[in-house]
Scaffold this motif. Structure first.
Motif, PDB file in Angstrom:
ATOM      1  N   THR A  32       0.750  -1.575  -0.047  1.00  0.00           N
ATOM      2  CA  THR A  32       0.310  -0.226   0.379  1.00  0.00           C
ATOM      3  C   THR A  32       0.860   1.256  -0.427  1.00  0.00           C
ATOM      4  O   THR A  32       0.180   2.496  -0.857  1.00  0.00           O
ATOM      5  CB  THR A  32      -0.857  -0.280   1.197  1.00  0.00           C
ATOM      6  N   ARG A  33       1.533   0.948   1.530  1.00  0.00           N
ATOM      7  CA  ARG A  33       3.105   2.422   1.278  1.00  0.00           C
ATOM      8  C   ARG A  33       3.425   2.410  -0.433  1.00  0.00           C
ATOM      9  O   ARG A  33       4.186   3.947  -1.010  1.00  0.00           O
ATOM     10  CB  ARG A  33       3.871   2.240   1.829  1.00  0.00           C
ATOM     11  N   LEU A  34       3.607   1.702  -1.065  1.00  0.00           N
ATOM     12  CA  LEU A  34       4.695   1.302  -2.763  1.00  0.00           C
ATOM     13  C   LEU A  34       3.539   2.227  -3.576  1.00  0.00           C
ATOM     14  O   LEU A  34       4.169   2.895  -4.351  1.00  0.00           O
ATOM     15  CB  LEU A  34       4.739   0.264  -3.114  1.00  0.00           C
ATOM     16  N   ALA A  35       1.977   1.784  -3.559  1.00  0.00           N
ATOM     17  CA  ALA A  35       1.099   2.060  -4.126  1.00  0.00           C
ATOM     18  C   ALA A  35       0.473   3.991  -4.042  1.00  0.00           C
ATOM     19  O   ALA A  35      -0.021   4.213  -5.331  1.00  0.00           O
ATOM     20  CB  ALA A  35      -0.392   1.407  -3.651  1.00  0.00           C
ATOM     21  N   VAL A  36       0.388   3.944  -2.770  1.00  0.00           N
ATOM     22  CA  VAL A  36       0.546   5.526  -2.674  1.00  0.00           C
ATOM     23  C   VAL A  36       1.202   6.179  -2.449  1.00  0.00           C
ATOM     24  O   VAL A  36       0.789   7.930  -2.605  1.00  0.00           O
ATOM     25  CB  VAL A  36      -1.125   5.286  -1.109  1.00  0.00           C
ATOM     26  N   GLY A  37       2.580   5.700  -2.593  1.00  0.00           N
ATOM     27  CA  GLY A  37       3.696   7.317  -2.392  1.00  0.00           C
ATOM     28  C   GLY A  37       3.680   7.535  -0.868  1.00  0.00           C
ATOM     29  O   GLY A  37       3.232   7.151   0.590  1.00  0.00           O
ATOM     30  N   GLN A  38       4.004   9.077  -1.772  1.00  0.00           N
ATOM     31  CA  GLN A  38       4.088   9.876   0.417  1.00  0.00           C
ATOM     32  C   GLN A  38       3.984  11.188   0.314  1.00  0.00           C
ATOM     33  O   GLN A  38       3.420  11.226  -0.842  1.00  0.00           O
ATOM     34  CB  GLN A  38       5.713   9.430   0.742  1.00  0.00           C
ATOM     35  N   PRO A  39       3.815  11.789   1.263  1.00  0.00           N
ATOM     36  CA  PRO A  39       3.054  12.827   1.024  1.00  0.00           C
ATOM     37  C   PRO A  39       3.716  14.166   0.338  1.00  0.00           C
ATOM     38  O   PRO A  39       3.901  15.096  -0.605  1.00  0.00           O
ATOM     39  CB  PRO A  39       3.355  13.946   2.111  1.00  0.00           C
ATOM     40  N   ASP A  40       5.990  13.613   0.050  1.00  0.00           N
ATOM     41  CA  ASP A  40       5.730  14.719  -0.870  1.00  0.00           C
ATOM     42  C   ASP A  40       5.931  14.201  -2.798  1.00  0.00           C
ATOM     43  O   ASP A  40       6.955  14.752  -2.942  1.00  0.00           O
ATOM     44  CB  ASP A  40       7.355  15.402  -0.553  1.00  0.00           C
ATOM     45  N   ALA A  41       5.492  12.718  -2.719  1.00  0.00           N
ATOM     46  CA  ALA A  41       5.809  11.995  -3.377  1.00  0.00           C
ATOM     47  C   ALA A  41       4.705  11.085  -3.675  1.00  0.00           C
ATOM     48  O   ALA A  41       4.834  10.321  -4.165  1.00  0.00           O
ATOM     49  CB  ALA A  41       7.351  11.605  -4.271  1.00  0.00           C
ATOM     50  N   PRO A  42       3.661  11.980  -4.233  1.00  0.00           N
ATOM     51  CA  PRO A  42       2.646  10.942  -3.986  1.00  0.00           C
ATOM     52  C   PRO A  42       1.496  10.672  -5.528  1.00  0.00           C
ATOM     53  O   PRO A  42       2.269  10.973  -6.240  1.00  0.00           O
ATOM     54  CB  PRO A  42       1.293  12.162  -3.596  1.00  0.00           C
ATOM     55  N   LEU A  43       1.239   9.762  -5.144  1.00  0.00           N
ATOM     56  CA  LEU A  43       1.298   8.120  -6.207  1.00  0.00           C
ATOM     57  C   LEU A  43      -0.819   7.627  -6.638  1.00  0.00           C
ATOM     58  O   LEU A  43      -1.180   8.935  -6.879  1.00  0.00           O
ATOM     59  CB  LEU A  43       2.232   7.015  -6.272  1.00  0.00           C
ATOM     60  N   MET A  44      -1.169   6.971  -5.563  1.00  0.00           N
ATOM     61  CA  MET A  44      -2.370   6.629  -6.462  1.00  0.00           C
ATOM     62  C   MET A  44      -3.115   6.914  -5.409  1.00  0.00           C
ATOM     63  O   MET A  44      -1.983   7.197  -4.029  1.00  0.00           O
ATOM     64  CB  MET A  44      -2.314   4.948  -6.923  1.00  0.00           C
ATOM     65  N   SER A  45      -4.179   7.540  -5.584  1.00  0.00           N
ATOM     66  CA  SER A  45      -5.323   8.401  -4.390  1.00  0.00           C
ATOM     67  C   SER A  45      -5.079   6.779  -3.250  1.00  0.00           C
ATOM     68  O   SER A  45      -5.340   5.848  -3.905  1.00  0.00           O
ATOM     69  CB  SER A  45      -6.704   8.729  -4.620  1.00  0.00           C
ATOM     70  N   GLY A  46      -5.397   6.899  -2.173  1.00  0.00           N
ATOM     71  CA  GLY A  46      -5.970   6.120  -1.346  1.00  0.00           C
ATOM     72  C   GLY A  46      -7.327   5.016  -1.311  1.00  0.00           C
ATOM     73  O   GLY A  46      -7.454   4.627  -1.984  1.00  0.00           O
TER      74      GLY A  46
END
Length: 321
Positions: A32-46
């Protein structure tokens, strides 16, 4: 025979199947962490990760139910299926997917450590069982070990309460309810059918929510790979083993295998998230395993006598497969 009795062989098989389900679920937070990314590098939305994986798993479920010529659920099974769906198809995936962008997997393990006790408590109430004080003592020791490890091993994630912690607590509550009701239904129908019907019940809502939040920019291959895992593994195949294990060994007992999940998540996070596995982690994991086996031998009371015919019928049917 008026009540289903869990034999030693049933319990052993249930624990092994539960452990298999937990091993599959353990990759959920890192993926899940890999898919949604981090606050400074967001990816997919939750929202997309949670609802999109439910849509994919619902499609697989439809094919599986057709291939196995599954019967339609009985009238009194629809409400428990709905509660199962609300817990494990919507609540847990949505809350964790949103939270994991803002907390690291190590921090999230603090909250995951309470899941076995929560599942055991809901299962005990639902099945009207009376676990002994020894059982609760071992469960409490195991949970305390998990939380103690996470608090002393949080690293840079910090220990202060965050807004995401509330979402994780809600996720654990949803999972406990979904696990308990799903485990109960797995004594009335094949365990594999429980998650399939729960996913299909939620499809009219999960499909539009997934479409509304679909990515509008190019996502890296790693994010799509993580999405595929949580859709097929976490949202579908993991429940085949998990619900079968709960049905065989009982929700109260088998739920304690979840004590291993934080440590397995940490182990999987080494290659995925770059975290280090050290000696204290191994020692704590060994201690937690010991509490799981000790709790397995503690007595768990039989369901209380009841005039509820549906409960009596549930207990008398035993395993459906």
């Amino acid at each position: 025979m008026s009540h289903h009795t869990t034999t030693a062989n049933d319990l052993r098989r249930g624990l092994w199947l539960g452990a298999l389900g937990v091993a599959i679920f353990a990759l959920t937070l890192p993926m899940t962490r890999l898919a949604v990314g981090q606050p400074d590098a967001p990816l997919m939305s939750g929202q997309f990760l949670a609802m999109g994986r439910a849509v994919v798993a619902a499609g697989l479920s439809a094919l599986y139910l057709l291939a196995t010529r599954a019967r339609w659920p009985q009238r009194d099974q629809w409400l428990p299926l709905l509660l199962t769906s609300l817990g494990v198809v919507f609540g847990f995936p949505l809350f964790t997917s949103i939270a994991m962008r803002h907390v690291e997997a190590m921090h999230a393990s603090v909250i995951v450590g309470v899941l076995p006790l929560a599942t055991a408590a809901v299962g005990a109430v639902l099945h009207r069982q009376r676990p002994s004080w020894q059982f609760w003592a071992w469960a409490g020791v195991g949970s305390a070990l998990v939380v103690t490890f996470a608090l002393t091993h949080a690293g840079g994630s910090g220990l202060g309460l965050q807004a995401a912690d509330g979402l994780l607590l809600l996720a654990m509550a949803c999972a406990a309810v979904g696990y308990a009701y799903g485990g109960r239904l797995s004594r009335q129908m094949p365990a594999e059918h429980v998650i399939c019907w729960a996913l299909l019940i939620g499809l009219p809502l999960s499909a539009p929510l997934a479409w509304d939040s679909r990515p509008t920019s190019t996502m890296p291959l790693s994010a799509w790979g993580a999405f595929a895992y949580v859709a097929v593994g976490s949202m579908w195949l993991g429940f085949f083993a998990w619900y079968r294990g709960l049905a065989l060994g009982g929700t109260v007992r088998v739920s304690q295998v979840q004590l291993l999940q934080p440590f397995l998540s940490m182990l999987f996070a080494v290659p995925l998230l770059g975290e280090q596995l050290d000696l204290p982690t191994v020692l704590f994991a060994c201690a937690v395993v010991a509490t799981v086996f000790a709790g397995r031998k503690a007595p768990v009371g039989s369901p209380a006598k009841t005039d509820n015919p549906s409960l009596t019928s549930l207990n008398s049917k035993g395993n459906a497969s």
